[in-house]
Design a protein around this motif. Structure first.
Motif, short mmCIF file in Angstrom:
data_model
loop_
_atom_site.label_atom_id
_atom_site.label_comp_id
_atom_site.label_asym_id
_atom_site.label_seq_id
_atom_site.Cartn_x
_atom_site.Cartn_y
_atom_site.Cartn_z
N LYS A 191 37.97 59.86 -11.19
CA LYS A 191 39.42 59.62 -11.28
C LYS A 191 40.16 60.00 -10.01
O LYS A 191 41.24 59.46 -9.73
N SER A 209 43.08 57.71 -7.99
CA SER A 209 44.42 58.21 -7.63
C SER A 209 44.74 58.08 -6.15
O SER A 209 45.88 58.33 -5.75
N HIS A 245 42.38 63.49 -11.52
CA HIS A 245 43.47 63.01 -10.69
C HIS A 245 43.90 64.14 -9.75
O HIS A 245 43.85 65.31 -10.11
#
Length: 209
Positions: free
Chosen positions: A120, A124, A43
């Motif tokens: 990821k 995000s 993230h």
């Protein structure tokens, strides 16, 4: 040494992607610090935490720096500026081809599970995630540069005007000080001497024009 500038790369890249811009700015006597972050399987918050710690630990009280982020690197900067202590150390920031409203391509990738479960960083920056995410507004003046040359294959998946990766309209946000569109695609916009000159002008005057 000149004024310090931190350069932050985008998704699935490293420091080397910012070296052309570093070269141009170094010729303008900026002291460039080009960093590498985990912006693939993590993230963007994690990269922001690293930059926050770096600013707090390495930048002395009263010392001011400039920040430049390409693509997801600009989202990292926005998160960092949400921290008042970090914002107090930053003079101005420039976001280049940053999907401030979220990335349509990331949103499409999210439909192909488990793609964004692995990458990821992409999850995000999906439009749905970005709409729910709150960035505290700081007093730091932010300029943004968008591209509109859709000369990349993935850009054909986007219906709106885009730079081949990010919708041009997604780069704009209401709290920015200045906004500019250049005729370059996503992978080349931050490698142009023109872009470096415009960043220099914004850093010195608060305007691209």
């Amino acid at each position: 040494m000149g004024e310090k500038v931190f350069l932050i790369h985008g998704f699935n890249k490293g420091a080397a992607d910012m070296y052309p811009l570093e070269h141009f700015l170094s010729q303008m006597v900026y002291d460039c610090i080009t960093l590498s972050f985990q912006l693939r399987f993590h993230h963007f918050d994690e990269a922001a935490s690293v930059l926050q710690s770096l600013l707090k630990e390495k930048i002395r009280d009263g010392e001011k720096v400039y920040l430049i982020g390409h693509s997801t690197g600009g989202i990292v900067i926005r998160k960092v500026l949400s921290d008042p202590e970090c914002a107090g150390k930053v003079s101005r920031a420039v976001l280049i081809a940053t999907p401030n409203q979220g990335s349509g391509l990331a949103g499409a990738a999210h439909l192909i599970r488990p793609f964004t479960l692995i990458y990821k960083t992409l999850f995000s920056i999906t439009p749905a995630y970005m709409k729910k995410y709150t960035f505290a507004v700081s007093n730091v003046e932010i300029g943004a540069i968008a591209g509109d040359h859709a000369g990349l294959l993935l850009g054909k998946m986007l219906r709106q005007r885009n730079d081949g990766r990010v919708e041009t309209a997604s780069v704009w946000m209401p709290e920015m000080k200045d906004f500019l569109i250049l005729p370059y695609h996503h992978k080349q916009i931050h490698h142009q001497p023109e872009t470096a000159k415009l960043i220099h002008r914004f850093f010195q005057t608060g305007s691209f024009h």
